[in-house]
Design a protein around this motif. Structure first.
Motif, PDB file in Angstrom:
ATOM      1  N   ILE A  65     -92.696  -2.243  60.695  1.00 25.39           N
ATOM      2  CA  ILE A  65     -93.399  -1.631  59.564  1.00 25.39           C
ATOM      3  C   ILE A  65     -94.454  -2.577  58.976  1.00 25.39           C
ATOM      4  N   PHE A  66     -94.179  -3.883  58.987  1.00 25.26           N
ATOM      5  CA  PHE A  66     -95.152  -4.849  58.463  1.00 25.26           C
ATOM      6  C   PHE A  66     -96.383  -4.927  59.367  1.00 25.26           C
ATOM      7  N   ASP A  67     -96.156  -5.030  60.672  1.00 29.08           N
ATOM      8  CA  ASP A  67     -97.283  -5.077  61.617  1.00 29.08           C
ATOM      9  C   ASP A  67     -98.109  -3.797  61.546  1.00 29.08           C
ATOM     10  N   GLU A  68     -97.420  -2.663  61.427  1.00 28.58           N
ATOM     11  CA  GLU A  68     -98.126  -1.381  61.326  1.00 28.58           C
ATOM     12  C   GLU A  68     -98.967  -1.323  60.062  1.00 28.58           C
ATOM     13  N   PHE A  69     -98.442  -1.867  58.969  1.00 23.82           N
ATOM     14  CA  PHE A  69     -99.196  -1.879  57.716  1.00 23.82           C
ATOM     15  C   PHE A  69    -100.455  -2.737  57.853  1.00 23.82           C
ATOM     16  N   CYS A  70    -100.330  -3.892  58.503  1.00 27.09           N
ATOM     17  CA  CYS A  70    -101.507  -4.745  58.718  1.00 27.09           C
ATOM     18  C   CYS A  70    -102.550  -4.030  59.576  1.00 27.09           C
ATOM     19  N   THR A 101    -102.763  -4.466  44.656  1.00 23.53           N
ATOM     20  CA  THR A 101    -103.492  -3.679  45.652  1.00 23.53           C
ATOM     21  C   THR A 101    -102.642  -3.445  46.898  1.00 23.53           C
ATOM     22  N   ILE A 102    -101.987  -4.491  47.378  1.00 26.87           N
ATOM     23  CA  ILE A 102    -101.139  -4.362  48.574  1.00 26.87           C
ATOM     24  C   ILE A 102    -100.023  -3.356  48.317  1.00 26.87           C
ATOM     25  N   ARG A 103     -99.385  -3.469  47.166  1.00 32.19           N
ATOM     26  CA  ARG A 103     -98.291  -2.547  46.828  1.00 32.19           C
ATOM     27  C   ARG A 103     -98.802  -1.103  46.790  1.00 32.19           C
ATOM     28  N   GLN A 104     -99.965  -0.888  46.176  1.00 28.52           N
ATOM     29  CA  GLN A 104    -100.526   0.468  46.108  1.00 28.52           C
ATOM     30  C   GLN A 104    -100.835   1.006  47.501  1.00 28.52           C
ATOM     31  N   LYS A 105    -101.423   0.175  48.339  1.00 30.51           N
ATOM     32  CA  LYS A 105    -101.773   0.604  49.705  1.00 30.51           C
ATOM     33  C   LYS A 105    -100.522   0.916  50.531  1.00 30.51           C
ATOM     34  N   ALA A 106     -99.476   0.104  50.369  1.00 29.99           N
ATOM     35  CA  ALA A 106     -98.243   0.300  51.140  1.00 29.99           C
ATOM     36  C   ALA A 106     -97.506   1.565  50.713  1.00 29.99           C
ATOM     37  N   ASN A 107     -97.653   1.963  49.451  1.00 30.99           N
ATOM     38  CA  ASN A 107     -96.949   3.135  48.931  1.00 30.99           C
ATOM     39  C   ASN A 107     -97.830   4.382  48.887  1.00 30.99           C
ATOM     40  N   ASP A 108     -98.974   4.307  49.519  1.00 28.57           N
ATOM     41  CA  ASP A 108     -99.919   5.428  49.553  1.00 28.57           C
ATOM     42  C   ASP A 108     -99.556   6.374  50.703  1.00 28.57           C
ATOM     43  N   ARG A 109     -99.669   7.653  50.461  1.00 23.78           N
ATOM     44  CA  ARG A 109     -99.387   8.640  51.518  1.00 23.78           C
ATOM     45  C   ARG A 109    -100.298   8.460  52.728  1.00 23.78           C
ATOM     46  N   LYS A 110    -101.468   7.872  52.525  1.00 25.80           N
ATOM     47  CA  LYS A 110    -102.371   7.647  53.662  1.00 25.80           C
ATOM     48  C   LYS A 110    -101.736   6.720  54.693  1.00 25.80           C
ATOM     49  N   PHE A 111    -100.922   5.770  54.237  1.00 20.44           N
ATOM     50  CA  PHE A 111    -100.212   4.911  55.181  1.00 20.44           C
ATOM     51  C   PHE A 111     -99.199   5.736  55.977  1.00 20.44           C
ATOM     52  N   CYS A 112     -98.509   6.651  55.308  1.00 18.38           N
ATOM     53  CA  CYS A 112     -97.577   7.545  56.009  1.00 18.38           C
ATOM     54  C   CYS A 112     -98.317   8.428  57.010  1.00 18.38           C
ATOM     55  N   TYR A 114    -101.043   7.649  58.531  1.00 14.50           N
ATOM     56  CA  TYR A 114    -101.394   6.762  59.642  1.00 14.50           C
ATOM     57  C   TYR A 114    -100.200   6.601  60.587  1.00 14.50           C
ATOM     58  N   LEU A 115     -99.007   6.334  60.034  1.00 18.95           N
ATOM     59  CA  LEU A 115     -97.810   6.183  60.858  1.00 18.95           C
ATOM     60  C   LEU A 115     -97.483   7.477  61.601  1.00 18.95           C
ATOM     61  N   ASN A 116     -97.605   8.584  60.904  1.00 18.62           N
ATOM     62  CA  ASN A 116     -97.337   9.867  61.544  1.00 18.62           C
ATOM     63  C   ASN A 116     -98.307  10.105  62.704  1.00 18.62           C
ATOM     64  N   TYR A 117     -99.560   9.773  62.516  1.00 17.55           N
ATOM     65  CA  TYR A 117    -100.541   9.909  63.588  1.00 17.55           C
ATOM     66  C   TYR A 117    -100.163   9.034  64.782  1.00 17.55           C
ATOM     67  N   ILE A 142     -91.973  -6.754  54.946  1.00 20.01           N
ATOM     68  CA  ILE A 142     -92.909  -6.029  54.080  1.00 20.01           C
ATOM     69  C   ILE A 142     -92.485  -6.054  52.612  1.00 20.01           C
ATOM     70  N   TYR A 143     -91.252  -6.504  52.328  1.00 26.46           N
ATOM     71  CA  TYR A 143     -90.815  -6.661  50.951  1.00 26.46           C
ATOM     72  C   TYR A 143     -91.671  -7.737  50.271  1.00 26.46           C
ATOM     73  N   PRO A 144     -92.091  -7.581  49.017  1.00 28.36           N
ATOM     74  CA  PRO A 144     -91.724  -6.571  48.031  1.00 28.36           C
ATOM     75  C   PRO A 144     -92.706  -5.397  47.936  1.00 28.36           C
ATOM     76  N   TYR A 145     -93.590  -5.278  48.895  1.00 33.12           N
ATOM     77  CA  TYR A 145     -94.652  -4.276  48.791  1.00 33.12           C
ATOM     78  C   TYR A 145     -94.173  -2.853  49.069  1.00 33.12           C
ATOM     79  N   LEU A 146     -93.222  -2.716  49.983  1.00 35.87           N
ATOM     80  CA  LEU A 146     -92.703  -1.388  50.311  1.00 35.87           C
ATOM     81  C   LEU A 146     -91.211  -1.499  50.550  1.00 35.87           C
TER      82      LEU A 146
END
Length: 196
Positions: A65-70, A101-112, A114-117, A142-146
């Motif tokens: 999940i951390f690598d995917e977020f990066c 900013t990192i926390r907001q990006k990690a908890n954004d539906r756009k990240f989900c 991206y993962l779903n895609y 990925i803690y504490p961001y997500l």
């Protein structure tokens, strides 16, 4: 449940069907001792290799999940660069703002999304005859961001045509506890598979 018992469960033909399983929701949490993190990562790769063999004929997509977020941050443009480059360049100067900013990006539906895609693209490349699992690990990184609980709350609507297994370094008593110390929310719909 030992890692061997988890592997045996994943090999069970009746369990492989995304429409079957405990409580008929295809999300599971495999909990293990935090000090076993690197051993479990090796076991994830070993299980993946064994499951995709012709004898089992099961597809596995393993995602850190951390690598995917990066990777996700690299796809998000920020001026002439991307969000990952911007965050890395600003971290020393504006630490608190960058953390937010990192926390907001990690908890954004756009990240989900991206993962779903990523998952759906992978699934579209495999045979319809294969059953699929998605392994997600790296929640300690990925803690504490997500948090795992927040991830599942955001992502559960995307889980279709596969079973997802989250690998979680911690325990679950009243709530989940990352590293057996940091309190997390409970995941009522994810079924606990505890390494005891």
């Amino acid at each position: 449940m030992t890692i061997k018992e988890l592997y045996d469960l994943l090999c069970d033909k009746s369990f492989q069907d995304p429409a079957t399983g405990y409580l008929f929701f295809p999300a599971y949490m495999y909990l293990y001792e935090p000090e076993m993190e690197y051993h479990i990562r090796q076991e994830i790769q070993t299980m993946k290799e064994r499951l995709v063999r012709p004898t089992d004929f099961v597809d596995v997509l393993a995602l850190n999940i951390f690598d995917e977020f990066c990777q996700y941050l690299k796809t998000q443009k920020w001026g002439t660069s991307n969000w990952l480059e911007f965050i890395l360049s600003e971290e020393a100067k504006n630490h608190t703002t960058v953390q937010t900013t990192i926390r907001q990006k990690a908890n954004d539906r756009k990240f989900c999304e991206y993962l779903n895609y990523r998952i759906q693209s992978h699934l579209s490349e495999i045979s319809d005859l294969k059953k699929s699992y998605v392994f997600v690990y790296g929640f300690g990184q990925i803690y504490p961001y997500l948090r795992a609980s927040k991830f599942m709350n955001l992502f559960e609507g995307y889980i279709k045509e596969y079973k997802i297994i989250l690998f979680y370094p911690g325990d679950a008593k009243k709530n989940y506890n990352l590293f057996k110390v940091l309190n997390d929310e409970n995941l009522y719909r994810a079924i606990k598979l505890i390494n005891e």
